[in-house]
Design an enzyme around this catalytic site. Sequence first.
Site, short mmCIF file in Angstrom:
data_model
loop_
_atom_site.label_atom_id
_atom_site.label_comp_id
_atom_site.label_asym_id
_atom_site.label_seq_id
_atom_site.Cartn_x
_atom_site.Cartn_y
_atom_site.Cartn_z
CB CYS A 170 17.72 -4.37 -14.24
SG CYS A 170 17.98 -4.11 -15.97
NE ARG B 297 20.06 0.93 -22.81
CZ ARG B 297 18.93 0.25 -22.72
NH1 ARG B 297 18.28 -0.07 -23.83
NH2 ARG B 297 18.47 -0.13 -21.55
CD GLN C 255 15.43 1.99 -19.52
OE1 GLN C 255 15.97 1.80 -18.44
NE2 GLN C 255 15.39 1.07 -20.47
CG ASP D 21 13.57 0.51 -15.70
OD1 ASP D 21 12.76 -0.38 -15.96
OD2 ASP D 21 14.80 0.38 -15.78
CG HIS E 190 13.71 -3.57 -12.35
ND1 HIS E 190 14.24 -2.30 -12.45
CD2 HIS E 190 13.97 -4.18 -13.52
CE1 HIS E 190 14.83 -2.18 -13.64
NE2 HIS E 190 14.67 -3.30 -14.31
CE LYS F 8 12.33 -7.27 -25.99
NZ LYS F 8 12.86 -6.00 -26.53
CG HIS G 144 13.48 -6.31 -16.41
ND1 HIS G 144 14.72 -5.77 -16.25
CD2 HIS G 144 13.60 -7.64 -16.18
CE1 HIS G 144 15.57 -6.74 -15.93
NE2 HIS G 144 14.93 -7.88 -15.89
#
Length: 645
Positions: A337, A366, A384, A386, A388, A472, A518
């Site tokens: 992000c 992580r 991910q 991902d 945005h 979320k 997200h």
Amino acid sequence: MIKITLPDGAVKELPKGSTAMDVALSISEGLARNVISAKVNDKTVEVTTPITTDANVTLHTFNDADGKKAFWHSSAHILAQALEKLYPGIKLTIGPAIENGFYYDVDSGEHTIREEDFKKIEDKFLELAREKADFKLREVSKADALAKYKEEGNEYKVELIENLNDGEITFCDHSDFTDLCRGGHIPNTGIVKAIKVMNVAGAYWRADQEKAQLVRVYGISFPKQKMLTEYLELLEQAKQRDHRKLGKELELFTFSEKVGQGLPLWLPKGAMLRERLEAFLKKAQVQAGYLPVVTPHIGHKDLYVTSGHYEKYGADSFQPILTPHEGEEFLLKPMNCPHHCEIFKSSPKSYKDLPVRYAEFGTVYRYEQSGELHGLTRVRGFTQDDAHLFCRPDQVEDEFRKVIDIVFHVLNSLGFEDYTAQISLRDKEDRSKYIGSEENWEKAEQAIINAVEGKIENTVIEYGEAAFYGPKLDFMVKDALGRSWQLGTIQVDYNLPERFELEYKGSDNEMHRPVMIHRAPFGSLERFVAVLIEHCAGNFPLWLTPDQVAILPISEKYNENAQNILNSLNNYDIRGFVDDRNEKVGRKIRDAEVKKVPYMLIIGEKEVETNSLSVRKHGEGDLGTFTDKEFADIINKEIENNFNN
RNA sequence: GCCGAUGUAGCUCAGAGGUAGAGCACUUCCUUGGUAAGGAAGAGGUCACGGGUUCAAUUCCCGUCAUUGGCUCCA
């Protein structure tokens, strides 16, 4: 006389003080034999509890959820009794029924409870169960209850009782055993005929890492030995679907101690499967107006200080990367992000530009606790899917709903029907875990609730499950052993735009703050593939599977023909391999079946002469003879069907 | 990170205080076979790693690492 209303609406008149057992007897003797618990006006009670007023009564047997709960909860009492006898001086804490069985948490003092003791515990349990002792609930005053446990020196029970009100405290007795208990038991211990201690584990008192660590003994029990045997067989079967086992057998991925814990290595077949998943989602995203971006694997520490991630997770992450330049620090990217925020900022935005949707298959790192790592479902390096979405406040709900559509598209195309949509909101009590204003949180939570309204059935709300920057919507799917994993996630975020001072110019010629969404429909490729493997037991949908066809020459004489056939199938976009080993065809078939290859083509004299294909389907057997074209049609039709469910 | 278990050949596993074994996979040879395992021979192991006890340790003890069942955590 009182009126008893049954679930089907039937009304029975029975003498005042009758019990649920009397109700059962009034219906049939068979029912009376099986009834183990009851609900009177929505309160779970013992079947021996007298009913004094008109009431709605539901009778439970082991076959329904409430019956199982009473059965397992009662079993927990017997387990505690057995543990007390085997390990004198242990302190009991709590022992609830769970989805499959029950557990009891004890402070074991000097004793260690090990796997080798399970048999001993089971034997003692059965010995006690066979006493057929009645479960009897009695009311106790708070003072008496406290006195009992203070005398025993059981600080856990004392703590529990201190949080209860006088007048609502009950003990349950059976045989020589007594426990603090709210009620809801089966009539007597003799109904429990089979028990298996499943495992022991450490568990923290009140689920708090800072508090004492207790020993949790898990068990499952049944009214018949046969049911236990069947349950254990079912578990054994579930293990056959384990993605760690199948991932190895199907050569999808591996791990290496040298590379590091939780860092998966994707093997060629796994990598190809993963690429197909990516292509599938990319296609859907292009149609939905997403724009691809690519960002580096590291970022300046300041980037994460700005986002707030450093403060929240910095200490528990991979530590900063230093450079030859004094004082310069980079972090391995733990999320995408912040990078995407900087992309948004790279050029001025007008309200007409919004929404902007940046998508990236971004690999992040992580440092998950070592005890948390689990196959591909919980790893330290993962990708991910991902994206945005930066939008105007008035676009949030609509955009959110469109994202839900993409998640549905993903889940449906891959045959996931059994998922839970979980709305993850703030912890009602502890707001210190979150950043951002009350007002923004309120807006964000409301936006999710509104977007979900009428769109998804069977959602659950979980408080305290939100991310630290926003609420979320998580899509949860269970693995082969019933463990729940979060796959897709959609999050509404008013906070990062503020921290990164994101702006766009509105129609009023003023600067405004966008709202960020997200989202990751897969969640991560690693976890998604893991759950997918378990979901389909390694039998992937045809469009996704690494090898669609195994071509099996009858003898080495036909190897070249087989290779030619493979080449011509490639022209129809069908992929596979030739098994040209010096083996009999029976052997080649077996190996292809074990490898779960969907189709097998047997090539021998007959096929070569007639220029045809003998087709065999995985798990089904011989389908007969086809031409190239016909076979390609079969494949393509099946692939089409994969997407039309 | 915490509590428990496990670590022996590429894989699945057996084994015992006196430096290892099976099946499958692999290599070579024989066989050229029609819908779920053809035959023979061979090669392959610092028994996770590091200490300790012992005449002797892969086996017993301790530590580390990894895997694993839970707990806690999950941006």
